[in-house]
Design a protein around this motif. Structure first.
Motif, PDB file in Angstrom:
ATOM      1  N   PHE A 198      29.389   9.155 -15.710  1.00  0.00           N
ATOM      2  CA  PHE A 198      29.272   7.870 -16.393  1.00  0.00           C
ATOM      3  C   PHE A 198      29.574   6.739 -15.414  1.00  0.00           C
ATOM      4  N   ARG A 199      28.958   5.586 -15.680  1.00  0.00           N
ATOM      5  CA  ARG A 199      29.141   4.408 -14.828  1.00  0.00           C
ATOM      6  C   ARG A 199      30.115   3.460 -15.504  1.00  0.00           C
ATOM      7  N   PHE A 200      31.087   2.994 -14.723  1.00  0.00           N
ATOM      8  CA  PHE A 200      32.179   2.158 -15.240  1.00  0.00           C
ATOM      9  C   PHE A 200      32.371   0.983 -14.288  1.00  0.00           C
ATOM     10  N   GLY A 201      32.597  -0.213 -14.861  1.00  0.00           N
ATOM     11  CA  GLY A 201      32.861  -1.343 -13.996  1.00  0.00           C
ATOM     12  C   GLY A 201      33.003  -2.634 -14.787  1.00  0.00           C
ATOM     13  N   PRO A 202      33.319  -3.741 -14.104  1.00  0.00           N
ATOM     14  CA  PRO A 202      33.520  -3.818 -12.659  1.00  0.00           C
ATOM     15  C   PRO A 202      34.875  -3.240 -12.241  1.00  0.00           C
ATOM     16  N   ILE A 203      34.915  -2.790 -11.003  1.00  0.00           N
ATOM     17  CA  ILE A 203      36.128  -2.222 -10.421  1.00  0.00           C
ATOM     18  C   ILE A 203      36.545  -3.080  -9.231  1.00  0.00           C
ATOM     19  N   ASP A 204      37.825  -3.356  -9.126  1.00  0.00           N
ATOM     20  CA  ASP A 204      38.375  -3.973  -7.923  1.00  0.00           C
ATOM     21  C   ASP A 204      38.592  -2.841  -6.920  1.00  0.00           C
ATOM     22  N   PHE A 205      37.568  -2.580  -6.095  1.00  0.00           N
ATOM     23  CA  PHE A 205      37.646  -1.426  -5.209  1.00  0.00           C
ATOM     24  C   PHE A 205      38.709  -1.578  -4.130  1.00  0.00           C
ATOM     25  N   ALA A 206      39.042  -2.806  -3.756  1.00  0.00           N
ATOM     26  CA  ALA A 206      40.120  -2.986  -2.786  1.00  0.00           C
ATOM     27  C   ALA A 206      41.421  -2.424  -3.351  1.00  0.00           C
ATOM     28  N   ARG A 207      41.658  -2.659  -4.625  1.00  0.00           N
ATOM     29  CA  ARG A 207      42.880  -2.139  -5.260  1.00  0.00           C
ATOM     30  C   ARG A 207      42.738  -0.652  -5.562  1.00  0.00           C
ATOM     31  N   PHE A 208      41.596  -0.259  -6.111  1.00  0.00           N
ATOM     32  CA  PHE A 208      41.388   1.147  -6.478  1.00  0.00           C
ATOM     33  C   PHE A 208      41.449   2.050  -5.240  1.00  0.00           C
ATOM     34  N   ASP A 209      40.776   1.652  -4.173  1.00  0.00           N
ATOM     35  CA  ASP A 209      40.753   2.473  -2.964  1.00  0.00           C
ATOM     36  C   ASP A 209      42.079   2.476  -2.220  1.00  0.00           C
ATOM     37  N   ALA A 210      42.933   1.497  -2.527  1.00  0.00           N
ATOM     38  CA  ALA A 210      44.238   1.438  -1.875  1.00  0.00           C
ATOM     39  C   ALA A 210      45.235   2.432  -2.469  1.00  0.00           C
ATOM     40  N   LEU A 211      44.892   3.039  -3.596  1.00  0.00           N
ATOM     41  CA  LEU A 211      45.779   4.057  -4.167  1.00  0.00           C
ATOM     42  C   LEU A 211      45.935   5.213  -3.196  1.00  0.00           C
ATOM     43  N   SER A 212      47.151   5.638  -2.982  1.00  0.00           N
ATOM     44  CA  SER A 212      47.381   6.798  -2.114  1.00  0.00           C
ATOM     45  C   SER A 212      46.953   8.073  -2.826  1.00  0.00           C
ATOM     46  N   ALA A 273      33.542  11.082 -21.721  1.00  0.00           N
ATOM     47  CA  ALA A 273      33.358   9.914 -20.857  1.00  0.00           C
ATOM     48  C   ALA A 273      33.954   8.664 -21.503  1.00  0.00           C
ATOM     49  N   TRP A 274      33.759   8.499 -22.800  1.00  0.00           N
ATOM     50  CA  TRP A 274      34.314   7.341 -23.488  1.00  0.00           C
ATOM     51  C   TRP A 274      35.838   7.330 -23.404  1.00  0.00           C
ATOM     52  N   LYS A 275      36.455   8.470 -23.656  1.00  0.00           N
ATOM     53  CA  LYS A 275      37.918   8.561 -23.572  1.00  0.00           C
ATOM     54  C   LYS A 275      38.398   8.286 -22.154  1.00  0.00           C
ATOM     55  N   ALA A 276      37.690   8.830 -21.171  1.00  0.00           N
ATOM     56  CA  ALA A 276      38.086   8.624 -19.782  1.00  0.00           C
ATOM     57  C   ALA A 276      37.965   7.151 -19.400  1.00  0.00           C
ATOM     58  N   ALA A 277      36.911   6.478 -19.871  1.00  0.00           N
ATOM     59  CA  ALA A 277      36.734   5.058 -19.560  1.00  0.00           C
ATOM     60  C   ALA A 277      37.880   4.228 -20.127  1.00  0.00           C
ATOM     61  N   GLN A 278      38.343   4.563 -21.326  1.00  0.00           N
ATOM     62  CA  GLN A 278      39.467   3.843 -21.913  1.00  0.00           C
ATOM     63  C   GLN A 278      40.732   4.062 -21.082  1.00  0.00           C
ATOM     64  N   TYR A 279      40.917   5.280 -20.583  1.00  0.00           N
ATOM     65  CA  TYR A 279      42.090   5.554 -19.754  1.00  0.00           C
ATOM     66  C   TYR A 279      42.018   4.766 -18.448  1.00  0.00           C
ATOM     67  N   LEU A 280      40.836   4.718 -17.830  1.00  0.00           N
ATOM     68  CA  LEU A 280      40.684   3.947 -16.598  1.00  0.00           C
ATOM     69  C   LEU A 280      41.081   2.492 -16.834  1.00  0.00           C
ATOM     70  N   ARG A 281      40.572   1.909 -17.906  1.00  0.00           N
ATOM     71  CA  ARG A 281      40.818   0.491 -18.194  1.00  0.00           C
ATOM     72  C   ARG A 281      42.297   0.222 -18.463  1.00  0.00           C
ATOM     73  N   GLU A 282      42.952   1.121 -19.147  1.00  0.00           N
ATOM     74  CA  GLU A 282      44.327   0.880 -19.575  1.00  0.00           C
ATOM     75  C   GLU A 282      45.375   1.269 -18.543  1.00  0.00           C
ATOM     76  N   CYS A 283      45.026   2.207 -17.650  1.00  0.00           N
ATOM     77  CA  CYS A 283      46.089   2.809 -16.844  1.00  0.00           C
ATOM     78  C   CYS A 283      45.859   2.826 -15.331  1.00  0.00           C
ATOM     79  N   VAL A 284      44.642   2.615 -14.875  1.00  0.00           N
ATOM     80  CA  VAL A 284      44.351   2.817 -13.458  1.00  0.00           C
ATOM     81  C   VAL A 284      44.196   1.473 -12.750  1.00  0.00           C
ATOM     82  N   PRO A 285      44.999   1.210 -11.733  1.00  0.00           N
ATOM     83  CA  PRO A 285      44.882  -0.048 -10.989  1.00  0.00           C
ATOM     84  C   PRO A 285      43.473  -0.245 -10.424  1.00  0.00           C
ATOM     85  N   GLY A 286      42.992  -1.486 -10.533  1.00  0.00           N
ATOM     86  CA  GLY A 286      41.645  -1.801 -10.076  1.00  0.00           C
ATOM     87  C   GLY A 286      40.595  -1.658 -11.158  1.00  0.00           C
TER      88      GLY A 286
END
Length: 435
Positions: A198-212, A273-286
């Protein structure tokens, strides 16, 4: 259903030197290679576009072009695909990314919609006739020879005749209908699960990619344990045109040759995919400003049928690596097995300069003289298949099969009569890598 057999008429017949059933990247490369080698080629595809898992499945990245220390092992037509994608602005550069296992790998991110254009261009320029919106219906066989393939189209049933059949259908539908033999799973093995991209966005890739790696692992594990992610991963690739990412974080344990199971997986995949997208939005930096943009057209299938070939490639041979006199492609992707349950995967990495070979004999189904198999259905054990199934390697194998099929036409379609030294020499001349 009452078990009746229905009669049907044949609307027309098409003759060619080579039929390729399945227009994924393996089949498309096979068709282009055969046509460039002088054969008349008909490419059959069930969708209205080419690419298979690469487009309909929206995998959105070509992985593992080189060994860990940077030695290229996949080139040829696969390189041409990336070059053409770049001209459309539809691909990034070769770049290294870190897998969830901590291993580093080379990949090219691309736009699936643009890949459709690239494959259209390549097959048309090569003179391949593309028969789209066509599904394999049945196959006629005489002894060890495949005589014709009948396909169902909007025009009715069309009969296709050729000297050589290349089955690139993923599930190896044409050879299944021809009565081919397939490898069984061993005790304790299970088919690898499918994925709904699934396609999700927009993403702040500078922040997302900075995750260790450690931070990503914690977030992925938390999402899985809370039941919001179907597997403990946050694996994604960036869309070249936008600030969106394509995510590969669902898990669908099915036999995709079962029609009812496949349909149920499409429905469940969208739910995951819908559940995962909600988790990305609520919990994942970027990802806090993002939303679900699109589902893939179909679930991405990793494994179904694998042909019994003249040689069954094993993981032991990959790990040695065995040097095959009839090697026609190489790879360096690790053994990467997604179990049907649980959040993790089984990953067996390779040495810094480790590459393996795929022998021509693993493309030849036992019991047939004028057929080849490319893509995820080649003759390999479950664990070997887990390494060679990726699209970069499939493109290399497809190129080799197309050249071999064109050569076999000069021997009345006998694929075993092909001169291996001549085949290897031609592939090298075309820029392919064999080791």
């Amino acid at each position: 259903m009452d078990g009746k057999t229905f009669e049907y008429g044949v609307a027309s017949t098409i003759d060619s030197d080579v039929i390729v059933c399945g227009g994924g990247v393996a089949g498309a490369m096979a068709a282009v290679a055969a046509a460039r080698a002088g054969a008349s080629v008909l490419l059959v595809e069930r969708y209205g576009f080419l690419g298979g898992n690469a487009t309909a499945g929206a995998i959105a990245q070509f992985n593992s072009w080189q060994t860990a220390n940077g030695r290229r092992v996949v080139a040829g037509l696969a390189d041409e695909v990336v070059s053409r994608l770049g001209r459309y602005g539809g691909a990034g550069q070769h770049a290294t990314f870190v897998m969830s296992t901590g291993h580093r790998m080379d990949r090219v991110e691309y736009a699936p919609e643009v890949l459709k254009l690239v494959l259209d261009d390549m097959v048309q320029e090569a003179g391949v006739r593309a028969l789209l919106h066509a599904s394999v219906l049945d196959v006629d066989v005489t002894g060890r020879h495949i005589d014709c393939v009948r396909v169902l189209t909007k025009s009715g049933v069309i009969e296709l005749r050729a000297q050589v059949l290349i089955d690139a259908s993923g599930d190896i539908d044409a050879l299944k209908r021809a009565g081919a033999a397939f490898l069984e799973l061993d005790d304790g093995e299970a088919l690898q699960p499918a994925t709904m991209m699934f396609r999700f966005g927009p993403i702040d890739f500078a922040r997302f990619d900075a995750l260790s790696g450690a931070e990503t692992a914690v977030l992925a594990r938390r999402g899985f344990e809370e039941g919001r992610l179907a597997r403990a991963a946050l694996h994604s690739s960036r869309d070249p045109f936008t600030h969106d990412g394509w995510f590969n974080i669902s898990r669908l344990a099915i036999d995709a040759t079962d029609a009812m199971a496949l349909g149920a997986a499409e429905i469940e995949g969208r739910r995951q995919a819908w559940k995962a997208a909600q988790y990305l939005r609520e919990c994942v930096p970027g990802c806090t400003e993002g939303q679900l943009r699109a589902f893939a057209t179909q679930v991405g299938v990793r494994e179904t049928r694998r042909i019994v070939g003249d040689h069954v490639l094993t993981s032991e041979e990959l790990l040695l690596p065995e040097q095959f006199p009839d090697a026609i492609a190489a790879g360096a992707y690790p053994i990467d097995i997604h179990p049907p349950a649980g959040g993790e995967l089984r990953y067996e990495g390779l040495g810094a300069d480790h590459a393996y070979q795929i022998p021509y004999r693993s493309l030849i189904p036992v019991g047939f003289d004028n057929a080849l198999v490319v893509g995820r259905g080649v003759s390999a054990t479950h664990s070997a298949h887990a390494a060679i199934r990726v699209m970069t390697i499939s493109m290399a194998v497809g190129q080799a099969a197309g050249v071999a099929a064109a050569m076999a036409v000069r021997h009345h379609g006998d694929v075993r009569a092909v001169s291996i030294p001549a085949l290897r020499e031609r592939l090298l001349d075309e820029g392919a890598k064999l080791a």
